[in-house]
Scaffold this motif. Structure first.
Motif, mmCIF file in Angstrom:
data_model
loop_
_atom_site.group_PDB
_atom_site.id
_atom_site.type_symbol
_atom_site.label_atom_id
_atom_site.label_comp_id
_atom_site.label_asym_id
_atom_site.label_seq_id
_atom_site.Cartn_x
_atom_site.Cartn_y
_atom_site.Cartn_z
ATOM 1 N N LEU A 30 -85.437 -31.542 2.589
ATOM 2 C CA LEU A 30 -86.255 -30.177 2.464
ATOM 3 C C LEU A 30 -85.572 -29.881 4.240
ATOM 4 O O LEU A 30 -86.063 -30.382 4.989
ATOM 5 C CB LEU A 30 -87.181 -29.974 2.581
ATOM 6 C CG LEU A 30 -87.523 -29.822 0.862
ATOM 7 C CD1 LEU A 30 -89.305 -29.930 0.699
ATOM 8 C CD2 LEU A 30 -87.393 -29.325 0.081
ATOM 9 N N PRO A 31 -84.956 -28.800 4.074
ATOM 10 C CA PRO A 31 -84.935 -28.387 5.963
ATOM 11 C C PRO A 31 -86.296 -27.756 6.427
ATOM 12 O O PRO A 31 -87.009 -27.065 5.675
ATOM 13 C CB PRO A 31 -84.121 -27.726 4.984
ATOM 14 C CG PRO A 31 -83.881 -26.153 3.824
ATOM 15 C CD PRO A 31 -84.643 -27.872 2.903
ATOM 16 N N ASP A 32 -85.516 -27.390 7.854
ATOM 17 C CA ASP A 32 -87.325 -27.722 8.120
ATOM 18 C C ASP A 32 -87.182 -25.413 7.986
ATOM 19 O O ASP A 32 -86.686 -24.734 8.108
ATOM 20 C CB ASP A 32 -86.708 -27.001 9.881
ATOM 21 C CG ASP A 32 -87.707 -26.272 10.844
ATOM 22 O OD1 ASP A 32 -88.873 -26.330 10.176
ATOM 23 O OD2 ASP A 32 -87.634 -26.280 12.130
ATOM 24 N N VAL A 37 -84.275 -19.096 5.338
ATOM 25 C CA VAL A 37 -84.578 -17.531 5.344
ATOM 26 C C VAL A 37 -84.697 -17.230 3.752
ATOM 27 O O VAL A 37 -83.852 -17.226 2.697
ATOM 28 C CB VAL A 37 -83.854 -17.050 5.659
ATOM 29 C CG1 VAL A 37 -83.653 -15.202 4.846
ATOM 30 C CG2 VAL A 37 -82.883 -16.939 7.638
ATOM 31 N N ARG A 38 -85.874 -17.075 3.537
ATOM 32 C CA ARG A 38 -85.951 -16.256 1.945
ATOM 33 C C ARG A 38 -85.766 -15.010 1.292
ATOM 34 O O ARG A 38 -86.022 -13.881 2.041
ATOM 35 C CB ARG A 38 -87.503 -16.006 1.601
ATOM 36 C CG ARG A 38 -87.902 -15.856 0.356
ATOM 37 C CD ARG A 38 -88.805 -15.860 0.220
ATOM 38 N NE ARG A 38 -89.377 -15.306 -0.939
ATOM 39 C CZ ARG A 38 -90.662 -14.818 -1.916
ATOM 40 N NH1 ARG A 38 -91.623 -14.184 -0.812
ATOM 41 N NH2 ARG A 38 -90.736 -13.740 -2.756
ATOM 42 N N THR A 71 -87.091 -10.249 2.099
ATOM 43 C CA THR A 71 -88.635 -9.428 2.052
ATOM 44 C C THR A 71 -88.801 -9.644 3.807
ATOM 45 O O THR A 71 -89.318 -11.194 4.162
ATOM 46 C CB THR A 71 -89.073 -10.184 1.189
ATOM 47 O OG1 THR A 71 -88.453 -9.636 0.403
ATOM 48 C CG2 THR A 71 -90.352 -9.494 1.219
ATOM 49 N N ILE A 72 -89.528 -9.007 4.335
ATOM 50 C CA ILE A 72 -90.290 -8.671 6.218
ATOM 51 C C ILE A 72 -92.033 -8.346 5.348
ATOM 52 O O ILE A 72 -92.131 -9.015 6.215
ATOM 53 C CB ILE A 72 -89.039 -7.841 6.558
ATOM 54 C CG1 ILE A 72 -89.459 -6.229 6.156
ATOM 55 C CG2 ILE A 72 -87.720 -8.663 6.270
ATOM 56 C CD1 ILE A 72 -89.146 -5.597 7.401
ATOM 57 N N PRO A 74 -95.099 -7.238 2.436
ATOM 58 C CA PRO A 74 -94.674 -6.872 1.001
ATOM 59 C C PRO A 74 -94.399 -5.823 0.716
ATOM 60 O O PRO A 74 -95.263 -4.208 1.650
ATOM 61 C CB PRO A 74 -96.636 -7.195 0.375
ATOM 62 C CG PRO A 74 -96.907 -7.752 1.601
ATOM 63 C CD PRO A 74 -95.848 -7.548 2.934
ATOM 64 N N GLY A 75 -93.544 -5.440 -0.330
ATOM 65 C CA GLY A 75 -92.853 -4.507 -0.477
ATOM 66 C C GLY A 75 -91.499 -3.539 0.294
ATOM 67 O O GLY A 75 -91.140 -2.572 -0.204
ATOM 68 N N LYS A 76 -91.701 -4.317 1.472
ATOM 69 C CA LYS A 76 -90.484 -3.937 2.497
ATOM 70 C C LYS A 76 -89.214 -4.770 1.968
ATOM 71 O O LYS A 76 -89.703 -6.205 2.785
ATOM 72 C CB LYS A 76 -91.449 -4.149 3.476
ATOM 73 C CG LYS A 76 -92.018 -2.650 4.021
ATOM 74 C CD LYS A 76 -91.763 -2.177 5.705
ATOM 75 C CE LYS A 76 -93.384 -0.733 5.731
ATOM 76 N NZ LYS A 76 -92.481 0.064 5.440
ATOM 77 N N THR A 77 -87.703 -4.810 2.377
ATOM 78 C CA THR A 77 -86.679 -5.458 2.120
ATOM 79 C C THR A 77 -85.955 -4.939 3.390
ATOM 80 O O THR A 77 -85.824 -3.421 3.567
ATOM 81 C CB THR A 77 -85.996 -5.467 1.107
ATOM 82 O OG1 THR A 77 -86.995 -5.799 -0.087
ATOM 83 C CG2 THR A 77 -84.880 -6.342 0.911
ATOM 84 N N ARG A 78 -85.211 -6.100 3.877
ATOM 85 C CA ARG A 78 -84.593 -5.935 5.467
ATOM 86 C C ARG A 78 -82.656 -5.852 4.904
ATOM 87 O O ARG A 78 -82.918 -6.951 3.882
ATOM 88 C CB ARG A 78 -84.746 -6.436 6.004
ATOM 89 C CG ARG A 78 -83.569 -6.753 7.546
ATOM 90 C CD ARG A 78 -84.013 -7.501 8.474
ATOM 91 N NE ARG A 78 -84.931 -6.542 8.844
ATOM 92 C CZ ARG A 78 -85.842 -7.461 9.966
ATOM 93 N NH1 ARG A 78 -85.731 -8.378 10.175
ATOM 94 N NH2 ARG A 78 -86.628 -6.767 10.536
ATOM 95 N N THR A 79 -81.486 -5.319 4.747
ATOM 96 C CA THR A 79 -80.215 -5.426 4.853
ATOM 97 C C THR A 79 -79.691 -5.616 5.495
ATOM 98 O O THR A 79 -79.718 -4.688 6.349
ATOM 99 C CB THR A 79 -79.758 -4.071 4.255
ATOM 100 O OG1 THR A 79 -81.099 -4.099 2.242
ATOM 101 C CG2 THR A 79 -78.551 -4.729 2.509
ATOM 102 N N THR A 80 -79.274 -6.436 5.029
ATOM 103 C CA THR A 80 -77.797 -6.994 6.464
ATOM 104 C C THR A 80 -76.651 -7.545 5.852
ATOM 105 O O THR A 80 -76.823 -8.125 5.669
ATOM 106 C CB THR A 80 -78.470 -8.178 7.414
ATOM 107 O OG1 THR A 80 -80.553 -8.099 7.790
ATOM 108 C CG2 THR A 80 -77.737 -8.444 8.358
ATOM 109 N N LEU A 81 -75.715 -7.028 7.174
ATOM 110 C CA LEU A 81 -74.447 -6.541 6.407
ATOM 111 C C LEU A 81 -74.286 -7.861 6.622
ATOM 112 O O LEU A 81 -74.051 -7.897 7.638
ATOM 113 C CB LEU A 81 -73.441 -5.398 7.036
ATOM 114 C CG LEU A 81 -72.411 -5.745 7.205
ATOM 115 C CD1 LEU A 81 -71.613 -5.634 5.885
ATOM 116 C CD2 LEU A 81 -71.710 -4.436 7.393
#
Length: 86
Positions: A30-32, A37-38, A71-72, A74-81
């Motif tokens: 498994l990776p570290d 990133v999940r 997911t950062i 509970p209920g908060k998501t970050r979107t990155t291009l």
């Protein structure tokens, strides 16, 4: 022998050791966790704000654009291009 199969007459502690050894070998592959990133990688095709653009009719939409959703909290998501060159 599968690591989950139970052999008749096998000592339970011996079987448990075999399972723990198998688990340890798998864990090494498994990776570290601190370097992972999940998230979900998504591909989107978008409609722009120009009403005369081809994307508003039968023409193709703009894209593809790739985004990483993480997911950062509970209920908060970050979107990155994700840049095209990656």
């Amino acid at each position: 022998m599968s690591y989950l199969s139970i052999q008749v007459g096998m000592n339970l502690s011996r079987q448990q050791r075999l399972i723990e050894q198998r688990r340890a070998k798998l864990a090494l592959k498994l990776p570290d966790p601190l370097e992972t990133v999940r998230g979900t990688l998504v591909e989107r095709h978008l409609t722009c704000g120009n009403a005369n653009c081809r994307c508003h009719g039968e023409g193709p939409r703009h894209g593809p654009y790739h985004y990483l959703l993480t997911t950062i909290a509970p209920g908060k998501t970050r979107t990155t291009l994700v840049p095209r060159d990656q």
